[in-house]
Design a protein around this motif. Structure first.
Motif, mmCIF file in Angstrom:
data_model
loop_
_atom_site.group_PDB
_atom_site.id
_atom_site.type_symbol
_atom_site.label_atom_id
_atom_site.label_comp_id
_atom_site.label_asym_id
_atom_site.label_seq_id
_atom_site.Cartn_x
_atom_site.Cartn_y
_atom_site.Cartn_z
ATOM 1 N N PRO A 1 0.816 -1.230 0.000
ATOM 2 C CA PRO A 1 0.000 0.000 0.000
ATOM 3 C C PRO A 1 0.842 1.268 0.000
ATOM 4 O O PRO A 1 0.478 2.259 -0.645
ATOM 5 C CB PRO A 1 -0.822 -0.128 1.290
ATOM 6 N N HIS A 2 1.975 1.256 0.691
ATOM 7 C CA HIS A 2 2.820 2.443 0.752
ATOM 8 C C HIS A 2 3.565 2.656 -0.561
ATOM 9 O O HIS A 2 3.810 3.799 -0.968
ATOM 10 C CB HIS A 2 3.792 2.310 1.927
ATOM 11 N N THR A 3 3.898 1.560 -1.247
ATOM 12 C CA THR A 3 4.526 1.685 -2.562
ATOM 13 C C THR A 3 3.550 2.292 -3.565
ATOM 14 O O THR A 3 3.917 3.185 -4.347
ATOM 15 C CB THR A 3 4.992 0.305 -3.045
ATOM 16 N N ILE A 4 2.304 1.839 -3.559
ATOM 17 C CA ILE A 4 1.287 2.409 -4.450
ATOM 18 C C ILE A 4 1.032 3.869 -4.097
ATOM 19 O O ILE A 4 0.818 4.716 -4.974
ATOM 20 C CB ILE A 4 -0.014 1.592 -4.370
ATOM 21 N N HIS A 5 1.071 4.196 -2.810
ATOM 22 C CA HIS A 5 0.909 5.589 -2.378
ATOM 23 C C HIS A 5 1.986 6.473 -2.999
ATOM 24 O O HIS A 5 1.698 7.585 -3.484
ATOM 25 C CB HIS A 5 0.967 5.656 -0.851
ATOM 26 N N GLU A 6 3.240 6.015 -3.005
ATOM 27 C CA GLU A 6 4.313 6.807 -3.594
ATOM 28 C C GLU A 6 4.081 7.031 -5.085
ATOM 29 O O GLU A 6 4.375 8.102 -5.625
ATOM 30 C CB GLU A 6 5.659 6.125 -3.354
ATOM 31 N N LEU A 7 3.554 6.023 -5.773
ATOM 32 C CA LEU A 7 3.247 6.190 -7.197
ATOM 33 C C LEU A 7 2.143 7.229 -7.391
ATOM 34 O O LEU A 7 2.228 8.075 -8.301
ATOM 35 C CB LEU A 7 2.826 4.851 -7.796
ATOM 36 N N ARG A 8 1.121 7.186 -6.570
ATOM 37 C CA ARG A 8 0.031 8.163 -6.693
ATOM 38 C C ARG A 8 0.523 9.573 -6.374
ATOM 39 O O ARG A 8 0.078 10.540 -7.001
ATOM 40 C CB ARG A 8 -1.123 7.765 -5.765
ATOM 41 N N ARG A 9 1.419 9.688 -5.416
ATOM 42 C CA ARG A 9 2.025 10.994 -5.154
ATOM 43 C C ARG A 9 2.784 11.485 -6.379
ATOM 44 O O ARG A 9 2.765 12.677 -6.700
ATOM 45 C CB ARG A 9 2.973 10.903 -3.955
ATOM 46 N N GLY A 10 3.469 10.568 -7.048
ATOM 47 C CA GLY A 10 4.202 10.949 -8.235
ATOM 48 C C GLY A 10 3.305 11.423 -9.359
ATOM 49 O O GLY A 10 3.607 12.406 -10.053
ATOM 50 N N VAL A 11 2.177 10.745 -9.551
ATOM 51 C CA VAL A 11 1.228 11.170 -10.579
ATOM 52 C C VAL A 11 0.700 12.557 -10.260
ATOM 53 O O VAL A 11 0.607 13.432 -11.132
ATOM 54 C CB VAL A 11 0.071 10.154 -10.700
ATOM 55 N N HIS A 12 0.361 12.788 -8.985
ATOM 56 C CA HIS A 12 -0.155 14.094 -8.588
ATOM 57 C C HIS A 12 0.894 15.182 -8.756
ATOM 58 O O HIS A 12 0.566 16.334 -9.068
ATOM 59 C CB HIS A 12 -0.630 14.033 -7.137
ATOM 60 N N ALA A 13 2.169 14.839 -8.549
ATOM 61 C CA ALA A 13 3.257 15.805 -8.676
ATOM 62 C C ALA A 13 3.769 15.913 -10.107
ATOM 63 O O ALA A 13 4.772 16.589 -10.343
ATOM 64 C CB ALA A 13 4.400 15.423 -7.744
ATOM 65 N N ALA A 14 3.110 15.242 -11.063
ATOM 66 C CA ALA A 14 3.471 15.298 -12.490
ATOM 67 C C ALA A 14 4.865 14.736 -12.745
ATOM 68 O O ALA A 14 5.621 15.266 -13.566
ATOM 69 C CB ALA A 14 3.353 16.726 -13.021
ATOM 70 N N ARG A 15 5.212 13.628 -12.071
ATOM 71 C CA ARG A 15 6.467 12.945 -12.364
ATOM 72 C C ARG A 15 6.190 11.903 -13.442
ATOM 73 O O ARG A 15 5.478 10.917 -13.208
ATOM 74 C CB ARG A 15 7.045 12.290 -11.105
ATOM 75 N N THR A 16 6.744 12.108 -14.628
ATOM 76 C CA THR A 16 6.370 11.298 -15.793
ATOM 77 C C THR A 16 6.664 9.818 -15.601
ATOM 78 O O THR A 16 5.966 8.972 -16.168
ATOM 79 C CB THR A 16 7.107 11.805 -17.043
ATOM 80 N N GLU A 17 7.678 9.483 -14.808
ATOM 81 C CA GLU A 17 8.022 8.074 -14.638
ATOM 82 C C GLU A 17 6.958 7.296 -13.877
ATOM 83 O O GLU A 17 7.012 6.058 -13.826
ATOM 84 C CB GLU A 17 9.376 7.939 -13.931
ATOM 85 N N THR A 18 5.983 8.004 -13.289
ATOM 86 C CA THR A 18 4.915 7.323 -12.553
ATOM 87 C C THR A 18 3.600 7.277 -13.328
ATOM 88 O O THR A 18 2.636 6.688 -12.840
ATOM 89 C CB THR A 18 4.666 8.016 -11.202
ATOM 90 N N TYR A 19 3.558 7.882 -14.499
ATOM 91 C CA TYR A 19 2.288 7.988 -15.224
ATOM 92 C C TYR A 19 1.692 6.626 -15.567
ATOM 93 O O TYR A 19 0.471 6.491 -15.713
ATOM 94 C CB TYR A 19 2.466 8.797 -16.502
ATOM 95 N N TRP A 20 2.531 5.614 -15.718
ATOM 96 C CA TRP A 20 2.016 4.289 -16.043
ATOM 97 C C TRP A 20 1.021 3.785 -14.995
ATOM 98 O O TRP A 20 0.154 2.955 -15.299
ATOM 99 C CB TRP A 20 3.172 3.283 -16.152
ATOM 100 N N SER A 21 1.147 4.280 -13.738
ATOM 101 C CA SER A 21 0.318 3.781 -12.637
ATOM 102 C C SER A 21 -0.977 4.558 -12.474
ATOM 103 O O SER A 21 -1.758 4.244 -11.561
ATOM 104 C CB SER A 21 1.109 3.845 -11.326
ATOM 105 N N ASP A 22 -1.235 5.558 -13.331
ATOM 106 C CA ASP A 22 -2.455 6.352 -13.197
ATOM 107 C C ASP A 22 -3.675 5.440 -13.313
ATOM 108 O O ASP A 22 -3.832 4.719 -14.298
ATOM 109 C CB ASP A 22 -2.495 7.426 -14.286
ATOM 110 N N GLY A 23 -4.544 5.460 -12.316
ATOM 111 C CA GLY A 23 -5.742 4.625 -12.324
ATOM 112 C C GLY A 23 -5.564 3.257 -11.700
ATOM 113 O O GLY A 23 -6.511 2.458 -11.677
ATOM 114 N N VAL A 24 -4.385 2.955 -11.162
ATOM 115 C CA VAL A 24 -4.160 1.650 -10.542
ATOM 116 C C VAL A 24 -4.882 1.584 -9.200
ATOM 117 O O VAL A 24 -4.863 2.536 -8.421
ATOM 118 C CB VAL A 24 -2.653 1.394 -10.352
#
Length: 693
Positions: free
Chosen positions: A649-672
């Motif tokens: 859950p904390h790993t997925i949280h970091e990805l969602r933070r990245g999407v919100h912060a517009a970090r392109t390397e996390t865009y693949w996880s948008d909607g996970v």
């Protein structure tokens, strides 16, 4: 109201004026907006609907400290409003709020605001109660404020009777109903005083047009002020702690001053016999709170609650809002038992404050520890048996050893905090249940976990909330629940339990509060299924538990189940799923849960296979011919990189933070989305209320 008490209240009561260009007849520089009062040096408490009328959150504060003293006008800035106005245009009241009472400015409860003066001036302050929920019904209360008579500001005081509450006992928008006196325009923001205790317990919010009475807000609602993000490094980082530490130091300094001859609040409270039969008299109480205010604040509400629960027979989680500062805990303690029993709890609590973890290092803390111990020792020698005095002395010496070790370490956040597994940390549980006879409406419950798997209720609604209103209606209960569980830099997990047809709910995209980041960017958010059929046999139950324990203790690996070479394929049958290795985490690429039961068919088959973990991406906005190789690769790396179930859950949280912060390397996880259902912490009984202890 006794004259001495009335004088203290009037001296601390102020007028709030606007600051537009021009010159008002009263000399304030702006129009009269309402009343307020000094709660601490340079801090004024009033209603949000009064203070927020000022242009750019700036107002003028006008006051006089006594007859013939002359008026003083000083500029102030609104630092905090509860609730803050939404960014969008429109009325302040949201859809879930009841129609606001007349003369409240349309501002929903709690309708409180803190104003900070923009230059230093000398002024008196009221004494604010530390008791939670001080009014219930039948009590007489007094108020003192300002109104306009023939266009000129005029003081006004009166008496009302508490008739009950307006709103539920656990609601953040609960108000105290008053009757018995005319509440004229301008008194909004006035202090509400308990005359038997000689302390301020509330703030006048509204009047009833054309009739007597109105509503007030308990001052304990200030505990719901936003908690700073991350670790606190100074007292000023947290407005709540800064204000009430300054409040308690102010009253202790004046009462203990060897040169001042003015009557203090503690003096007046003693004349009222406010401490008769209580664990602490007014002088002892003001002295104690002043000493506690010299300490750095508690690390978090959660740590304070744990500290209190270690005391025998104390259930601080019953209080809403929960205690937030050292003074709040004293208020929760000294009326829990008979006089001597409550005193013992207070002294034991003081020793736990001396030994408590600090959010930051302060040179004055050593002096504060010694000062508090001297107070404890003096009170114990007068009123406690020898055996208990000896026990407290042993606690003091043990605490000195711990404190000396802590002071020798390099300061840093959570330097001596015990490390707990992520799945052992407290979590917040939100249960949503659709009302079958009212489409698009849902009942809900919010609770917080305790050691041993128990879930304590925070708030609930069994009358049905429209689906579109859920985020706004749940904002206050969830905020209170988060405050009880969060630690600095470690937000608690939000577990959302829904029926199978709602597994497509993108709750991680809700904004709570409305002007905050998406929930999934603010904290870990996972989904659970509240109507999943239980295992049919003991063997199936054992298999499910064994599978979970394997993912909890061994390295996980991902398995994409519904996509091969970019083409969607059926999810394997349940028998084949059950034959997979226990460390497998199913990943769904093409058949993620949609808005209805058909869209969740693939996921439900996975859950029937006994998996407590599953990862899928929502179909919204994704074309059928989307190339998904990168998603497969990164999902597998994410699961393996997390290592074990408690970290996912904390790993997925970091990805969602990245999407919100517009970090392109996390865009693949948008909607996970993440399904995470720990069998060691089963949901409360289906359709049952969360049970209190």
């Amino acid at each position: 109201m006794p004259r001495a008490l009335l004088n203290l209240v009037m001296a601390a009561t102020v007028r709030i004026h606007g600051t537009p260009p021009g010159h008002a007849p009263d000399g304030s520089g702006g129009g009269f907006l309402g009343s307020g009062f000094f709660i601490a040096p340079s801090w004024v408490l009033t209603c949000a609907h009064v203070a927020m009328q000022g242009e750019g959150r700036e107002v003028n504060v006008v006051f006089e400290t006594g007859p013939g003293s002359g008026e003083t006008t000083v500029a102030g800035a609104v630092v905090a409003a509860l609730p803050e106005p939404p960014a969008a245009d429109g009325p302040y009241a949201t859809a879930h709020q009841p129609v606001p009472p007349p003369d409240s400015g349309g501002w929903p409860a709690p309708d409180l605001a803190l104003i900070r003066l923009l230059r230093p001036v000398e002024h008196p302050c009221v004494y604010v109660t530390e008791r939670p929920g001080a009014l219930f019904g039948g009590e007489s209360v007094l108020f003192s404020g300002w109104t306009l008579v023939d266009g000129r500001p005029t003081r006004l005081s009166g008496r009302c009777e508490v008739m009950g509450t307006y709103g539920g006992w656990s609601d953040a928008d609960a108000q105290i109903r008053l009757d018995g006196d005319w509440l004229v325009p301008g008194v909004s923001g006035s202090p509400v005083v308990d005359p038997s205790r000689g302390e301020v317990v509330g703030v006048l919010k509204s009047r009833l047009g054309g009739s007597k009475g109105g509503t007030s807000i308990g001052v304990d609602r200030l505990r719901s002020l936003p908690v700073p993000a991350g670790a606190v490094t100074a007292e000023t980082d947290d407005v709540y702690q800064a204000v009430f530490h300054a409040h308690d130091r102010y009253h202790a300094d004046r009462h203990n001053s060897p040169v001042s001859t003015d009557s203090t609040w503690a003096d007046v409270q003693s004349e009222l016999r406010a401490g008769a039969g209580r664990a602490l008299g007014p002088q002892q109480r003001v002295d104690l709170l002043g000493r506690l205010a010299e300490f750095p604040p508690p690390v978090s509400t959660h740590s304070l609650l744990e500290q209190l629960e270690r005391l025998p027979g104390v259930h601080p989680r019953d209080h809403r809002p929960a205690p937030r500062g050292w003074r709040d805990a004293v208020g929760a303690l000294y009326e829990t038992r008979d006089r001597d029993g409550a005193l013992e709890l207070v002294l034991r609590y003081c020793m736990s404050v001396i030994a408590a973890e600090r959010p930051y290092a302060a040179p004055s803390t050593v002096t504060a520890e010694k000062s508090l111990w001297e107070w404890v020792k003096r009170i114990a020698e007068d009123r406690l048996p020898r055996e208990l005095r000896h026990e407290l002395t042993l606690l003091w010496h043990a605490g000195r050893v711990r404190a000396d070790q802590a002071h020798q370490r390099a300061p840093g956040p959570a330097s001596d905090r015990p490390v707990r597994r992520p799945d052992e940390r407290p979590f917040v549980l939100l249960e949503l249940e659709p009302r079958g006879w009212e489409r698009d409406r849902h009942d809900w419950r919010v609770g917080v976990s305790r050691p041993g798997g128990e879930v304590l209720p925070v708030a609930e609604d069994s009358h049905g909330t429209a689906f579109a209103d859920l985020p706004s209606r749940l904002a206050a209960p969830l905020t209170e629940a988060f405050r009880r569980c969060d630690e600095p830099d470690s937000p608690a997990v939000l577990q959302v339990a829904v029926v199978r047809a709602m597994l497509g709910l993108d709750v991680e995209n809700w904004r709570v509060p409305p002007d905050g980041p998406p929930l999934g960017a603010a904290r870990p958010v996972v989904l659970r299924c509240s109507d999943l059929p239980p295992p049919e046999t003991d063997a199936e139950a054992g298999e499910r538990l064994a599978r979970w324990n394997r993912t909890r203790n061994a390295l996980m690996r991902a398995e994409v189940l519904d996509c091969e070479d970019g083409l969607g394929v059926p999810v394997p049958e349940v028998a084949e799923l059950r034959s997979m290795a226990h460390e497998t985490v199913p990943v769904l690429c093409r058949s993620g849960a949609g808005p209805g039961p058909d869209g969740a068919a693939g996921l439900l088959r996975v859950l029937d296979g006994g998996f407590g973990l599953a990862l899928w991406r929502r179909p919204d906005g994704r074309r059928a011919d989307t190339v998904c190789t990168d998603f497969h690769r990164r999902a597998a790396d994410t699961v393996t990189g997390a290592g074990t179930a408690d970290r996912l859950p904390h790993t997925i949280h970091e990805l969602r933070r990245g999407v919100h912060a517009a970090r392109t390397e996390t865009y693949w996880s948008d909607g996970v989305a993440l399904f995470w259902d720990d069998p060691h912490h089963p949901l409360p009984g289906s359709g049952q209320l969360l049970e209190a202890p």
